[in-house]
Scaffold this motif. Structure first.
Motif, PDB file in Angstrom:
ATOM      1  N   PRO A 247       4.094  -4.184   1.402  1.00 13.96           N
ATOM      2  CA  PRO A 247       3.314  -3.694   0.264  1.00 13.96           C
ATOM      3  C   PRO A 247       4.107  -3.698  -1.043  1.00 13.96           C
ATOM      4  CG  PRO A 247       2.970  -2.295   2.180  1.00 13.96           C
ATOM      5  CD  PRO A 247       4.118  -3.214   2.505  1.00 13.96           C
ATOM      6  N   ASP A 248       5.396  -3.432  -0.964  1.00 14.39           N
ATOM      7  CA  ASP A 248       6.232  -3.390  -2.166  1.00 14.39           C
ATOM      8  C   ASP A 248       6.407  -4.789  -2.753  1.00 14.39           C
ATOM      9  OD1 ASP A 248       7.114  -0.468  -1.773  1.00 14.39           O
ATOM     10  OD2 ASP A 248       7.689  -1.408   0.109  1.00 14.39           O
ATOM     11  N   LEU A 249       6.694  -5.773  -1.913  1.00 14.54           N
ATOM     12  CA  LEU A 249       6.879  -7.138  -2.413  1.00 14.54           C
ATOM     13  C   LEU A 249       5.560  -7.721  -2.900  1.00 14.54           C
ATOM     14  CD1 LEU A 249       9.416  -8.656   0.150  1.00 14.54           C
ATOM     15  CD2 LEU A 249       9.852  -7.652  -2.098  1.00 14.54           C
ATOM     16  N   LEU A 250       4.467  -7.404  -2.212  1.00 13.82           N
ATOM     17  CA  LEU A 250       3.168  -7.895  -2.650  1.00 13.82           C
ATOM     18  C   LEU A 250       2.781  -7.279  -3.998  1.00 13.82           C
ATOM     19  CD1 LEU A 250       1.324  -7.837   0.791  1.00 13.82           C
ATOM     20  CD2 LEU A 250       2.061  -9.860  -0.483  1.00 13.82           C
ATOM     21  N   ALA A 251       3.128  -6.005  -4.198  1.00  8.06           N
ATOM     22  CA  ALA A 251       2.869  -5.360  -5.488  1.00  8.06           C
ATOM     23  C   ALA A 251       3.669  -6.047  -6.592  1.00  8.06           C
ATOM     24  CB  ALA A 251       3.212  -3.877  -5.416  1.00  8.06           C
ATOM     25  N   HIS A 252       4.891  -6.437  -6.300  1.00  4.91           N
ATOM     26  CA  HIS A 252       5.704  -7.162  -7.280  1.00  4.91           C
ATOM     27  C   HIS A 252       5.060  -8.502  -7.621  1.00  4.91           C
ATOM     28  CE1 HIS A 252       8.937  -9.254  -9.262  1.00  4.91           C
ATOM     29  NE2 HIS A 252       8.987 -10.135  -8.284  1.00  4.91           N
ATOM     30  N   LEU A 253       4.579  -9.216  -6.618  1.00  9.56           N
ATOM     31  CA  LEU A 253       3.964 -10.522  -6.861  1.00  9.56           C
ATOM     32  C   LEU A 253       2.679 -10.401  -7.673  1.00  9.56           C
ATOM     33  CD1 LEU A 253       4.549 -12.196  -3.376  1.00  9.56           C
ATOM     34  CD2 LEU A 253       5.730 -12.693  -5.530  1.00  9.56           C
ATOM     35  N   ARG A 254       2.029  -9.242  -7.585  1.00 13.15           N
ATOM     36  CA  ARG A 254       0.834  -9.010  -8.399  1.00 13.15           C
ATOM     37  C   ARG A 254       1.188  -8.564  -9.820  1.00 13.15           C
ATOM     38  NH1 ARG A 254      -0.880  -6.451  -3.514  1.00 13.15           N
ATOM     39  NH2 ARG A 254      -0.408  -4.402  -4.426  1.00 13.15           N
ATOM     40  N   GLY A 255       2.484  -8.425 -10.101  1.00 10.19           N
ATOM     41  CA  GLY A 255       2.926  -8.029 -11.427  1.00 10.19           C
ATOM     42  C   GLY A 255       2.877  -6.542 -11.686  1.00 10.19           C
ATOM     43  N   GLU A 256       2.739  -5.739 -10.635  1.00 10.33           N
ATOM     44  CA  GLU A 256       2.605  -4.297 -10.808  1.00 10.33           C
ATOM     45  C   GLU A 256       3.942  -3.591 -10.943  1.00 10.33           C
ATOM     46  OE1 GLU A 256       0.308  -3.088  -7.459  1.00 10.33           O
ATOM     47  OE2 GLU A 256      -1.406  -4.354  -7.974  1.00 10.33           O
ATOM     48  N   VAL A 257       4.990  -4.143 -10.347  1.00  9.06           N
ATOM     49  CA  VAL A 257       6.332  -3.553 -10.410  1.00  9.06           C
ATOM     50  C   VAL A 257       7.355  -4.674 -10.523  1.00  9.06           C
ATOM     51  CG1 VAL A 257       5.741  -1.486  -9.065  1.00  9.06           C
ATOM     52  CG2 VAL A 257       6.551  -3.531  -7.882  1.00  9.06           C
ATOM     53  N   THR A 258       8.544  -4.329 -11.000  1.00  9.61           N
ATOM     54  CA  THR A 258       9.629  -5.306 -11.025  1.00  9.61           C
ATOM     55  C   THR A 258      10.189  -5.485  -9.614  1.00  9.61           C
ATOM     56  OG1 THR A 258      11.373  -3.673 -11.389  1.00  9.61           O
ATOM     57  CG2 THR A 258      10.232  -4.547 -13.347  1.00  9.61           C
ATOM     58  N   LEU A 259      10.961  -6.533  -9.440  1.00 12.82           N
ATOM     59  CA  LEU A 259      11.581  -6.743  -8.132  1.00 12.82           C
ATOM     60  C   LEU A 259      12.571  -5.624  -7.827  1.00 12.82           C
ATOM     61  CD1 LEU A 259      11.898  -8.436  -5.612  1.00 12.82           C
ATOM     62  CD2 LEU A 259      13.569  -9.858  -6.829  1.00 12.82           C
ATOM     63  N   THR A 260      13.258  -5.143  -8.842  1.00 11.41           N
ATOM     64  CA  THR A 260      14.190  -4.017  -8.643  1.00 11.41           C
ATOM     65  C   THR A 260      13.441  -2.779  -8.168  1.00 11.41           C
ATOM     66  OG1 THR A 260      15.704  -4.853 -10.330  1.00 11.41           O
ATOM     67  CG2 THR A 260      15.869  -2.506  -9.764  1.00 11.41           C
ATOM     68  N   GLU A 261      12.293  -2.507  -8.784  1.00  9.59           N
ATOM     69  CA  GLU A 261      11.484  -1.356  -8.376  1.00  9.59           C
ATOM     70  C   GLU A 261      10.923  -1.547  -6.972  1.00  9.59           C
ATOM     71  OE1 GLU A 261       9.778   0.066 -12.752  1.00  9.59           O
ATOM     72  OE2 GLU A 261       8.769  -1.537 -11.649  1.00  9.59           O
ATOM     73  N   ALA A 262      10.480  -2.753  -6.671  1.00  8.27           N
ATOM     74  CA  ALA A 262       9.947  -3.035  -5.329  1.00  8.27           C
ATOM     75  C   ALA A 262      11.026  -2.859  -4.277  1.00  8.27           C
ATOM     76  CB  ALA A 262       9.381  -4.457  -5.273  1.00  8.27           C
ATOM     77  N   THR A 263      12.225  -3.309  -4.587  1.00  4.29           N
ATOM     78  CA  THR A 263      13.339  -3.185  -3.644  1.00  4.29           C
ATOM     79  C   THR A 263      13.681  -1.723  -3.387  1.00  4.29           C
ATOM     80  OG1 THR A 263      14.271  -5.318  -4.329  1.00  4.29           O
ATOM     81  CG2 THR A 263      15.759  -3.760  -3.251  1.00  4.29           C
ATOM     82  N   ALA A 264      13.772  -0.948  -4.468  1.00  4.12           N
ATOM     83  CA  ALA A 264      14.087   0.471  -4.317  1.00  4.12           C
ATOM     84  C   ALA A 264      13.013   1.178  -3.496  1.00  4.12           C
ATOM     85  CB  ALA A 264      14.221   1.128  -5.693  1.00  4.12           C
ATOM     86  N   SER A 265      11.759   0.871  -3.759  1.00  2.00           N
ATOM     87  CA  SER A 265      10.656   1.492  -3.017  1.00  2.00           C
ATOM     88  C   SER A 265      10.700   1.113  -1.544  1.00  2.00           C
ATOM     89  CB  SER A 265       9.324   1.068  -3.634  1.00  2.00           C
ATOM     90  OG  SER A 265       8.233   1.587  -2.896  1.00  2.00           O
ATOM     91  N   ALA A 266      10.981  -0.157  -1.275  1.00  2.00           N
ATOM     92  CA  ALA A 266      11.047  -0.606   0.116  1.00  2.00           C
ATOM     93  C   ALA A 266      12.178   0.063   0.877  1.00  2.00           C
ATOM     94  CB  ALA A 266      11.202  -2.129   0.164  1.00  2.00           C
ATOM     95  N   VAL A 267      13.326   0.206   0.237  1.00  5.06           N
ATOM     96  CA  VAL A 267      14.472   0.845   0.890  1.00  5.06           C
ATOM     97  C   VAL A 267      14.165   2.310   1.170  1.00  5.06           C
ATOM     98  CG1 VAL A 267      16.863   1.591   0.552  1.00  5.06           C
ATOM     99  CG2 VAL A 267      16.181  -0.752  -0.021  1.00  5.06           C
ATOM    100  N   ILE A 268      13.595   3.001   0.187  1.00  7.97           N
ATOM    101  CA  ILE A 268      13.240   4.412   0.396  1.00  7.97           C
ATOM    102  C   ILE A 268      12.214   4.550   1.511  1.00  7.97           C
ATOM    103  CG2 ILE A 268      12.069   6.394  -0.654  1.00  7.97           C
ATOM    104  CD1 ILE A 268      13.340   5.531  -3.330  1.00  7.97           C
ATOM    105  N   GLY A 269      11.190   3.699   1.492  1.00  9.58           N
ATOM    106  CA  GLY A 269      10.162   3.752   2.528  1.00  9.58           C
ATOM    107  C   GLY A 269      10.721   3.480   3.910  1.00  9.58           C
TER     108      GLY A 269
END
Length: 306
Positions: A247-269
């Motif tokens: 979900p984090d990487l897909l959100a990044h590909l949709r332009g909703e978050v940066t890759l840095t934000e997606a990575t941080a969210s994925a690690v926390i999750g």
């Protein structure tokens, strides 16, 4: 744990994500001439190799692996389907089975049995998904508390998928999951006839491994996997669309978050998920052999049990 006399008695290796289960299973397969069998609900899907840390081509060349990447991403795979896929291997093992994964429900169903719950009608599944998408998980929990207090008292309340499943079963059958489990048939595998291991690294070490592994996944092509998955236009409610990090990487590909934000969210999750796994294992696998890889050699410890 007492020794297991049968040379083909399975070895079961559970543990949280990034704990080193796959590498341990592979080393054991090489030592014993065994076959590694997947017991991870995410690693069954053909669309995610890198993101779910499925065995690499190099790993596959070292020992046989089964039930990895054999399910299309559009499929709603279940623990019952996994047991059906596993049953022929137990009946006629191609070697010592080394069954490993972080999906505790798979392993508990294998050794404790699985309730034969009827299929959930699509209308009920759609209704529950609408409520999940609307952020109404608390409403589903409230329904369970009122109508199925047994399940409500035992369920992992931090896991929306478990809550959704319990609510669907209650609505579809009029009975709680606990009631269904009381009518459960005998398990496929007698727990006394196998070696059962929980690999449990120290918490801070596990957290570091989770972060390191996700960055490595990105280097190895996880974002490209996500791009390919997005191009298929599959239902975002499918289990394959909800694997850790997807979900984090897909959100990044949709332009909703940066890759840095997606990575941080994925690690926390993923860290939060590992915490829930540890709690689940403590509650359901207290009688398994627990191994801290910093305190003892897991491979040597397992070999002593065989």
């Amino acid at each position: 744990m007492s020794p297991v006399p049968d040379r083909l008695s399975p070895v079961l290796i559970a543990g949280p994500t990034a704990s080193g289960k796959s590498e341990l299973a592979l080393r054991l397969a090489e030592r014993l001439g065994g076959v590694v069998v997947n017991a991870d609900a995410a690693q069954v899907y053909d669309c995610w190799r890198v993101l779910t840390a499925r065995p690499s081509p190099e790993d596959l060349a070292r020992a046989p692996h089964l039930l990895y990447g054999h399910v299309p991403g559009a499929t709603r795979y279940s623990v019952g389907a996994w047991l059906r896929d596993l049953a022929p291997l137990l009946a006629d093992p191609p070697g010592r089975l080394i069954i490993t994964g972080g999906t505790g429900l798979y392993l508990s169903a294998l050794t404790e049995g699985l309730a034969e719950i009827p299929p959930i009608p699509e209308r009920i599944r759609a209704l529950s998904q609408q409520r999940i998408d609307a952020g109404a998980v608390a409403d589903l929990l409230a329904d369970l508390a009122r109508e199925d207090p047994e399940t409500h008292s035992r369920i992992d309340r931090a896991n929306p998928a478990r809550i959704q499943r319990a609510w669907e079963v209650l609505r579809a059958t009029g009975r709680g999951i606990g009631a269904w489990h009381r009518d459960t048939a005998a398990p496929l595998l007698d727990p006394a006839a196998c070696v059962r291991i929980v690999l449990m690294p120290e918490r801070s070490l596990l957290g570091k491994r989770i972060e390191h592994r996700f960055h490595l996944m990105l280097e190895q092509g996880a974002l490209e996997e996500a791009r390919d998955f997005a191009a298929r236009g599959l239902d975002p409610a499918l289990p394959a669309a909800r694997v850790l990090g997807a979900p984090d990487l897909l959100a990044h590909l949709r332009g909703e978050v940066t890759l840095t934000e997606a990575t941080a969210s994925a690690v926390i999750g993923t860290r939060q998920f590992a915490k829930r796994q540890r709690s689940w294992f403590r509650g359901r696998m207290a009688d398994w052999r627990w191994i801290d890889p910093l305190a003892e050699d897991p491979l040597a410890a397992i070999c002593k049990c065989i």
